[in-house]
Design a protein around this motif. Structure first.
Motif, PDB file in Angstrom:
ATOM      1  N   ALA A 150       0.832  -1.206   0.000  1.00  0.00           N
ATOM      2  CA  ALA A 150       0.000   0.000   0.000  1.00  0.00           C
ATOM      3  C   ALA A 150       0.865   1.254   0.000  1.00  0.00           C
ATOM      4  CB  ALA A 150      -0.929  -0.005   1.211  1.00  0.00           C
ATOM      5  N   GLU A 151       1.943   1.215   0.780  1.00  0.00           N
ATOM      6  CA  GLU A 151       2.854   2.365   0.844  1.00  0.00           C
ATOM      7  C   GLU A 151       3.583   2.542  -0.490  1.00  0.00           C
ATOM      8  OE1 GLU A 151       4.118   2.326   5.575  1.00  0.00           O
ATOM      9  OE2 GLU A 151       5.124   0.964   4.163  1.00  0.00           O
ATOM     10  N   THR A 152       3.944   1.425  -1.106  1.00  0.00           N
ATOM     11  CA  THR A 152       4.617   1.488  -2.408  1.00  0.00           C
ATOM     12  C   THR A 152       3.707   2.109  -3.453  1.00  0.00           C
ATOM     13  OG1 THR A 152       5.973  -0.466  -1.909  1.00  0.00           O
ATOM     14  CG2 THR A 152       5.695   0.115  -4.233  1.00  0.00           C
ATOM     15  N   LYS A 153       2.443   1.756  -3.415  1.00  0.00           N
ATOM     16  CA  LYS A 153       1.470   2.313  -4.360  1.00  0.00           C
ATOM     17  C   LYS A 153       1.360   3.824  -4.183  1.00  0.00           C
ATOM     18  CE  LYS A 153      -3.363   1.934  -5.824  1.00  0.00           C
ATOM     19  NZ  LYS A 153      -4.663   1.217  -5.577  1.00  0.00           N
ATOM     20  N   ALA A 154       1.305   4.273  -2.921  1.00  0.00           N
ATOM     21  CA  ALA A 154       1.204   5.705  -2.637  1.00  0.00           C
ATOM     22  C   ALA A 154       2.478   6.430  -3.072  1.00  0.00           C
ATOM     23  CB  ALA A 154       0.953   5.924  -1.148  1.00  0.00           C
ATOM     24  N   PHE A 155       3.618   5.784  -2.863  1.00  0.00           N
ATOM     25  CA  PHE A 155       4.903   6.370  -3.256  1.00  0.00           C
ATOM     26  C   PHE A 155       4.983   6.513  -4.777  1.00  0.00           C
ATOM     27  CE2 PHE A 155       9.364   5.637  -4.569  1.00  0.00           C
ATOM     28  CZ  PHE A 155       9.943   6.770  -4.017  1.00  0.00           C
ATOM     29  N   ARG A 156       4.587   5.463  -5.488  1.00  0.00           N
ATOM     30  CA  ARG A 156       4.607   5.498  -6.957  1.00  0.00           C
ATOM     31  C   ARG A 156       3.702   6.617  -7.477  1.00  0.00           C
ATOM     32  NH1 ARG A 156       3.030   0.797  -7.724  1.00  0.00           N
ATOM     33  NH2 ARG A 156       4.981  -0.248  -8.266  1.00  0.00           N
ATOM     34  N   SER A 157       2.526   6.731  -6.890  1.00  0.00           N
ATOM     35  CA  SER A 157       1.573   7.745  -7.314  1.00  0.00           C
ATOM     36  C   SER A 157       2.146   9.151  -7.122  1.00  0.00           C
ATOM     37  CB  SER A 157       0.270   7.605  -6.527  1.00  0.00           C
ATOM     38  OG  SER A 157      -0.635   8.640  -6.843  1.00  0.00           O
ATOM     39  N   LEU A 158       2.776   9.391  -5.974  1.00  0.00           N
ATOM     40  CA  LEU A 158       3.332  10.711  -5.685  1.00  0.00           C
ATOM     41  C   LEU A 158       4.488  11.039  -6.631  1.00  0.00           C
ATOM     42  CD1 LEU A 158       3.291  13.239  -4.021  1.00  0.00           C
ATOM     43  CD2 LEU A 158       4.695  12.093  -2.285  1.00  0.00           C
ATOM     44  N   VAL A 159       5.323  10.054  -6.915  1.00  0.00           N
ATOM     45  CA  VAL A 159       6.444  10.266  -7.838  1.00  0.00           C
ATOM     46  C   VAL A 159       5.920  10.656  -9.219  1.00  0.00           C
ATOM     47  CG1 VAL A 159       8.318   9.133  -9.097  1.00  0.00           C
ATOM     48  CG2 VAL A 159       8.085   8.779  -6.633  1.00  0.00           C
ATOM     49  N   MET A 160       4.889   9.951  -9.696  1.00  0.00           N
ATOM     50  CA  MET A 160       4.338  10.234 -11.012  1.00  0.00           C
ATOM     51  C   MET A 160       3.663  11.609 -11.051  1.00  0.00           C
ATOM     52  SD  MET A 160       5.241   7.779 -12.945  1.00  0.00           S
ATOM     53  CE  MET A 160       6.743   7.726 -11.959  1.00  0.00           C
ATOM     54  N   LYS A 161       3.000  11.967  -9.962  1.00  0.00           N
ATOM     55  CA  LYS A 161       2.332  13.274  -9.911  1.00  0.00           C
ATOM     56  C   LYS A 161       3.348  14.407 -10.005  1.00  0.00           C
ATOM     57  CE  LYS A 161      -1.791  12.061  -7.222  1.00  0.00           C
ATOM     58  NZ  LYS A 161      -2.481  12.231  -5.910  1.00  0.00           N
ATOM     59  N   LEU A 162       4.479  14.253  -9.342  1.00  0.00           N
ATOM     60  CA  LEU A 162       5.490  15.307  -9.343  1.00  0.00           C
ATOM     61  C   LEU A 162       6.345  15.262 -10.601  1.00  0.00           C
ATOM     62  CD1 LEU A 162       6.592  17.652  -7.725  1.00  0.00           C
ATOM     63  CD2 LEU A 162       8.150  16.071  -6.567  1.00  0.00           C
ATOM     64  N   ARG A 163       6.442  14.103 -11.210  1.00  0.00           N
ATOM     65  CA  ARG A 163       7.284  13.976 -12.397  1.00  0.00           C
ATOM     66  C   ARG A 163       6.745  14.803 -13.564  1.00  0.00           C
ATOM     67  NH1 ARG A 163       9.614   8.177 -14.605  1.00  0.00           N
ATOM     68  NH2 ARG A 163      11.305   9.041 -15.867  1.00  0.00           N
ATOM     69  N   TRP A 164       5.431  14.913 -13.665  1.00  0.00           N
ATOM     70  CA  TRP A 164       4.834  15.645 -14.777  1.00  0.00           C
ATOM     71  C   TRP A 164       5.232  17.127 -14.772  1.00  0.00           C
ATOM     72  CZ3 TRP A 164       3.595  15.741 -19.416  1.00  0.00           C
ATOM     73  CH2 TRP A 164       2.623  16.583 -19.959  1.00  0.00           C
ATOM     74  N   PRO A 165       4.993  17.875 -13.663  1.00  0.00           N
ATOM     75  CA  PRO A 165       5.436  19.279 -13.671  1.00  0.00           C
ATOM     76  C   PRO A 165       6.953  19.420 -13.683  1.00  0.00           C
ATOM     77  CG  PRO A 165       4.606  18.674 -11.506  1.00  0.00           C
ATOM     78  CD  PRO A 165       4.261  17.546 -12.436  1.00  0.00           C
TER      79      PRO A 165
END
Length: 204
Positions: A150-165
């Motif tokens: 669950a933590e890995t999923k949240a980490f992946r999501s946050l990385v992808m969200k910040l990677r775009w900008p």
């Protein structure tokens, strides 16, 4: 037991979500390109999914960019060439809503876009970045602890969200975000703290 062969008209139970065939995105792109060409647009060879409408006067009257099933279209509203192409386009595409940038702000791929009174266009990712929230980390949590699923999923999501900008305008965090993207499958608490730090930098 499965033999790898499914008889025709078999009734099967779906265990996971099905969003479409693997070739669906390619088929959609080919169909969209065909429609734009029918409307007079030409795809740029150096930028796939970007289409331009050039009139007989060798002037560009409209540009359209596609991203999956989202599109961003700009055109000269005074141009008969654009008006005719746009009307034909509306008969080809089943579009739920057309947003006029002259009337309201539009969100496209996380970018807020609006047209100013002088005709210029402004883009901003400020609100997108403001909405990015860091991951909570418990005090005293060992930095070398592996993240659970669950933590890995949240980490992946946050990385992808910040990677775009980061790729578009936040060059000061681009390297850090890209490096963390390589750690997603083996992420630890220390990596969560680092992505949280980069979120803070992005918001400054």
């Amino acid at each position: 037991e499965t033999t790898g062969y499914i008889p025709p008209f078999s009734l099967m139970r779906v265990l996971k979500s099905i969003y479409g065939l693997t070739e669906a995105p390619r088929l959609w792109y080919l169909r969209a390109r065909e429609i734009y060409e029918e409307c007079g647009y030409t795809e740029l060879k150096m930028s796939k999914s970007t289409f331009v409408l050039v009139g007989s006067d060798d002037v560009t009257h409209s540009i359209c960019n596609l991203h999956v099933d989202d599109g961003f279209l700009v055109g000269d509203v005074q141009s008969t060439t654009f008006q005719q192409a746009f009307e034909k386009m509306k008969t080809k595409f089943s579009v739920k809503e057309w947003t006029d940038l002259r009337a309201q702000t539009h969100k496209y791929l996380g970018v807020y876009t609006w047209q100013n009174s002088d005709g210029s266009i402004t883009e901003s990712m400020e609100k997108y970045i403001e909405e990015i929230e860091p991951i909570k980390v418990k005090r005293g949590d060992p930095e070398e602890r592996d993240l659970d699923p669950a933590e890995t999923k949240a980490f992946r999501s946050l990385v992808m969200k910040l990677r775009w900008p980061a790729q578009k305008l936040l060059t000061q965090v681009l390297y850090g975000v890209s490096a963390l993207a390589q750690k997603v499958n083996e992420a630890k608490v220390k990596h969560v703290k680092e992505i949280n730090r980069l979120v803070k930098v992005a918001k400054e």
